[in-house]
Design a protein around this motif. Structure first.
Motif, PDB file in Angstrom:
ATOM      1  N   ASN A   1       0.873  -1.167   0.000  1.00 30.30           N
ATOM      2  CA  ASN A   1       0.000   0.000   0.000  1.00 30.30           C
ATOM      3  C   ASN A   1       0.913   1.220   0.000  1.00 30.30           C
ATOM      4  O   ASN A   1       1.513   1.535   1.030  1.00 30.30           O
ATOM      5  CB  ASN A   1      -0.917  -0.005   1.218  1.00 30.30           C
ATOM      6  N   ASN A   2       1.050   1.861  -1.133  1.00 24.64           N
ATOM      7  CA  ASN A   2       2.046   2.917  -1.325  1.00 24.64           C
ATOM      8  C   ASN A   2       3.429   2.331  -1.055  1.00 24.64           C
ATOM      9  O   ASN A   2       3.829   1.402  -1.730  1.00 24.64           O
ATOM     10  CB  ASN A   2       1.728   4.110  -0.431  1.00 24.64           C
ATOM     11  N   ASP A   3       4.154   2.816  -0.043  1.00 19.35           N
ATOM     12  CA  ASP A   3       5.493   2.295   0.252  1.00 19.35           C
ATOM     13  C   ASP A   3       5.480   1.210   1.318  1.00 19.35           C
ATOM     14  O   ASP A   3       6.529   0.650   1.653  1.00 19.35           O
ATOM     15  CB  ASP A   3       6.420   3.434   0.707  1.00 19.35           C
ATOM     16  N   LYS A   4       4.316   0.909   1.875  1.00 19.30           N
ATOM     17  CA  LYS A   4       4.192  -0.091   2.932  1.00 19.30           C
ATOM     18  C   LYS A   4       4.006  -1.472   2.320  1.00 19.30           C
ATOM     19  O   LYS A   4       3.015  -1.737   1.632  1.00 19.30           O
ATOM     20  CB  LYS A   4       3.008   0.250   3.835  1.00 19.30           C
ATOM     21  N   ILE A   5       4.982  -2.378   2.559  1.00 14.09           N
ATOM     22  CA  ILE A   5       4.865  -3.742   2.061  1.00 14.09           C
ATOM     23  C   ILE A   5       4.378  -4.652   3.190  1.00 14.09           C
ATOM     24  O   ILE A   5       4.597  -4.376   4.366  1.00 14.09           O
ATOM     25  CB  ILE A   5       6.203  -4.259   1.500  1.00 14.09           C
ATOM     26  N   ASN A   6       3.711  -5.724   2.813  1.00 11.18           N
ATOM     27  CA  ASN A   6       3.239  -6.659   3.827  1.00 11.18           C
ATOM     28  C   ASN A   6       3.090  -8.051   3.221  1.00 11.18           C
ATOM     29  O   ASN A   6       2.973  -8.212   2.002  1.00 11.18           O
ATOM     30  CB  ASN A   6       1.892  -6.218   4.418  1.00 11.18           C
ATOM     31  N   GLY A   7       3.115  -9.039   4.103  1.00 12.01           N
ATOM     32  CA  GLY A   7       2.944 -10.422   3.672  1.00 12.01           C
ATOM     33  C   GLY A   7       2.271 -11.234   4.755  1.00 12.01           C
ATOM     34  O   GLY A   7       2.362 -10.895   5.939  1.00 12.01           O
ATOM     35  N   GLN A   8       1.610 -12.303   4.366  1.00 15.04           N
ATOM     36  CA  GLN A   8       0.924 -13.166   5.323  1.00 15.04           C
ATOM     37  C   GLN A   8       0.866 -14.591   4.800  1.00 15.04           C
ATOM     38  O   GLN A   8       0.983 -14.848   3.600  1.00 15.04           O
ATOM     39  CB  GLN A   8      -0.505 -12.677   5.563  1.00 15.04           C
ATOM     40  N   ILE A   9       0.706 -15.523   5.734  1.00 19.06           N
ATOM     41  CA  ILE A   9       0.508 -16.916   5.364  1.00 19.06           C
ATOM     42  C   ILE A   9      -0.916 -17.110   4.851  1.00 19.06           C
ATOM     43  O   ILE A   9      -1.872 -16.527   5.363  1.00 19.06           O
ATOM     44  CB  ILE A   9       0.739 -17.838   6.578  1.00 19.06           C
ATOM     45  N   ALA A  10      -1.055 -17.946   3.818  1.00 15.73           N
ATOM     46  CA  ALA A  10      -2.369 -18.336   3.311  1.00 15.73           C
ATOM     47  C   ALA A  10      -2.299 -19.796   2.889  1.00 15.73           C
ATOM     48  O   ALA A  10      -1.226 -20.317   2.562  1.00 15.73           O
ATOM     49  CB  ALA A  10      -2.787 -17.458   2.137  1.00 15.73           C
ATOM     50  N   ASN A  11      -3.432 -20.476   2.914  1.00 18.34           N
ATOM     51  CA  ASN A  11      -3.457 -21.861   2.436  1.00 18.34           C
ATOM     52  C   ASN A  11      -4.529 -22.099   1.378  1.00 18.34           C
ATOM     53  O   ASN A  11      -4.438 -23.046   0.622  1.00 18.34           O
ATOM     54  CB  ASN A  11      -3.654 -22.843   3.596  1.00 18.34           C
ATOM     55  N   ALA A  12      -5.558 -21.230   1.332  1.00 19.18           N
ATOM     56  CA  ALA A  12      -6.674 -21.441   0.411  1.00 19.18           C
ATOM     57  C   ALA A  12      -6.391 -20.756  -0.928  1.00 19.18           C
ATOM     58  O   ALA A  12      -6.776 -19.618  -1.166  1.00 19.18           O
ATOM     59  CB  ALA A  12      -7.974 -20.922   1.016  1.00 19.18           C
ATOM     60  N   ILE A  13      -5.687 -21.472  -1.802  1.00 15.87           N
ATOM     61  CA  ILE A  13      -5.311 -20.958  -3.126  1.00 15.87           C
ATOM     62  C   ILE A  13      -5.668 -22.029  -4.167  1.00 15.87           C
ATOM     63  O   ILE A  13      -5.457 -23.219  -3.926  1.00 15.87           O
ATOM     64  CB  ILE A  13      -3.806 -20.654  -3.185  1.00 15.87           C
ATOM     65  N   PHE A  14      -6.212 -21.608  -5.296  1.00 13.66           N
ATOM     66  CA  PHE A  14      -6.484 -22.589  -6.345  1.00 13.66           C
ATOM     67  C   PHE A  14      -6.414 -21.931  -7.712  1.00 13.66           C
ATOM     68  O   PHE A  14      -6.679 -20.737  -7.863  1.00 13.66           O
ATOM     69  CB  PHE A  14      -7.850 -23.256  -6.147  1.00 13.66           C
ATOM     70  N   GLN A  15      -6.039 -22.736  -8.708  1.00 11.79           N
ATOM     71  CA  GLN A  15      -5.959 -22.245 -10.079  1.00 11.79           C
ATOM     72  C   GLN A  15      -7.334 -22.345 -10.719  1.00 11.79           C
ATOM     73  O   GLN A  15      -8.002 -23.379 -10.669  1.00 11.79           O
ATOM     74  CB  GLN A  15      -4.952 -23.059 -10.891  1.00 11.79           C
ATOM     75  N   VAL A  16      -7.772 -21.244 -11.317  1.00 17.01           N
ATOM     76  CA  VAL A  16      -9.109 -21.163 -11.896  1.00 17.01           C
ATOM     77  C   VAL A  16      -9.100 -21.572 -13.362  1.00 17.01           C
ATOM     78  O   VAL A  16     -10.004 -22.274 -13.835  1.00 17.01           O
ATOM     79  CB  VAL A  16      -9.671 -19.735 -11.739  1.00 17.01           C
ATOM     80  N   SER A  17      -8.095 -21.135 -14.105  1.00 16.80           N
ATOM     81  CA  SER A  17      -8.012 -21.463 -15.541  1.00 16.80           C
ATOM     82  C   SER A  17      -6.550 -21.513 -15.958  1.00 16.80           C
ATOM     83  O   SER A  17      -5.667 -21.034 -15.246  1.00 16.80           O
ATOM     84  CB  SER A  17      -8.779 -20.440 -16.377  1.00 16.80           C
ATOM     85  N   SER A  18      -6.323 -22.085 -17.133  1.00 14.24           N
ATOM     86  CA  SER A  18      -4.942 -22.211 -17.625  1.00 14.24           C
ATOM     87  C   SER A  18      -4.630 -21.238 -18.758  1.00 14.24           C
ATOM     88  O   SER A  18      -3.492 -20.811 -18.920  1.00 14.24           O
ATOM     89  CB  SER A  18      -4.677 -23.641 -18.103  1.00 14.24           C
ATOM     90  N   GLU A  19      -5.627 -20.886 -19.566  1.00 15.51           N
ATOM     91  CA  GLU A  19      -5.417 -19.961 -20.685  1.00 15.51           C
ATOM     92  C   GLU A  19      -6.511 -18.902 -20.694  1.00 15.51           C
ATOM     93  O   GLU A  19      -7.613 -19.149 -21.162  1.00 15.51           O
ATOM     94  CB  GLU A  19      -5.409 -20.727 -22.020  1.00 15.51           C
TER      95      GLU A  19
END
Length: 232
Positions: free
Chosen positions: A20-38
């Motif tokens: 957010n502007n110059d403020k960087i951030n990161g977090q753990i996540a586990n719920a990720i999925f691929q929706v499409s390939s092309e």
């Protein structure tokens, strides 16, 4: 209903970064999925209370760092149980900035993906951010850490803001081991100090009682002091 069945879904352990502007951030996540390939499109679920949620909404860009099985619990705890609002998660962490100035974690990362936000879905406590892949690279061939491995082999728990958090399951995980010596729970992240296991990563041998831990010892996941632990 046995909610442990949900642990069998093929989750992983990832670090989601944005800014957010110059403020960087990161977090753990586990719920990720691929929706499409092309084109390649990926979705991630982020709790609305998290700082990363606000960053993605405003920046419209985010990265996914795929963690390996070698990632230690303290490293995971830094991004999973601390808030970027009052803690510099990137201190002593190896990372680089993408061409769009979004952090990419390099420590314990097998691959990374950068995405441009194209849509969002409001789902109660969380928002599903849907992004189009604009860059990706493989860094190592190390085994990827699955969520089941995190629970079963690392003894990890779910942060309260995680989409997979369920109090009754995490209580059972904490209490399922045989009780021989008193165990102590971290009031911050839920980590359980088990004297039978000790804390080998920090030089604490198995069989060391909580009372005998050095005063400077802290929770290996979130860094909480001994005073923030309670006996089970």
């Amino acid at each position: 209903m046995d909610r442990k069945a949900l642990h069998k879904i093929s989750y992983g352990i990832y670090i989601i970064c944005s800014k957010n502007n110059d403020k960087i951030n990161g977090q753990i996540a586990n719920a990720i999925f691929q929706v499409s390939s092309e084109p390649p499109i990926i979705a991630v679920s982020i709790n609305k209370k998290n700082l990363t949620h606000d960053c993605i909404q405003k920046c419209k860009l985010f990265t996914i760092s795929v963690l390996s099985e070698e990632a230690p619990m303290k490293f995971i705890g830094n991004f999973g149980f601390k808030s970027g609002r009052d803690h510099d998660k990137f201190n002593d962490i190896k990372y680089k900035l993408s061409d769009n100035k979004i952090p990419i974690i390099l420590d314990y990362t097998t691959a990374y993906i950068e995405l441009s936000l194209i849509n969002t879905v409001d789902v109660s406590t969380h928002t599903i951010f849907i992004g189009k892949v604009i860059d990706a690279n493989i860094l190592t061939n190390d085994p990827v850490m699955t969520y089941e491995y995190y629970h079963e082999c690392k003894g990890g728990l779910s942060p309260k803001t995680a989409p997979t958090y369920y109090k009754k399951i995490d209580d059972k995980i904490k209490n399922k081991e045989e009780k021989k010596m008193d165990k102590y729970d971290c009031n911050v992240c839920g980590y359980v100090y088990d004297p039978a296991k000790g804390d080998p990563d920090n030089g604490i041998s198995p069989g060391t009682k909580f009372e005998d831990l050095p005063k400077e010892w802290v929770c290996p996941i979130c860094g909480a002091s001994k005073e923030q632990f309670e006996k089970e």
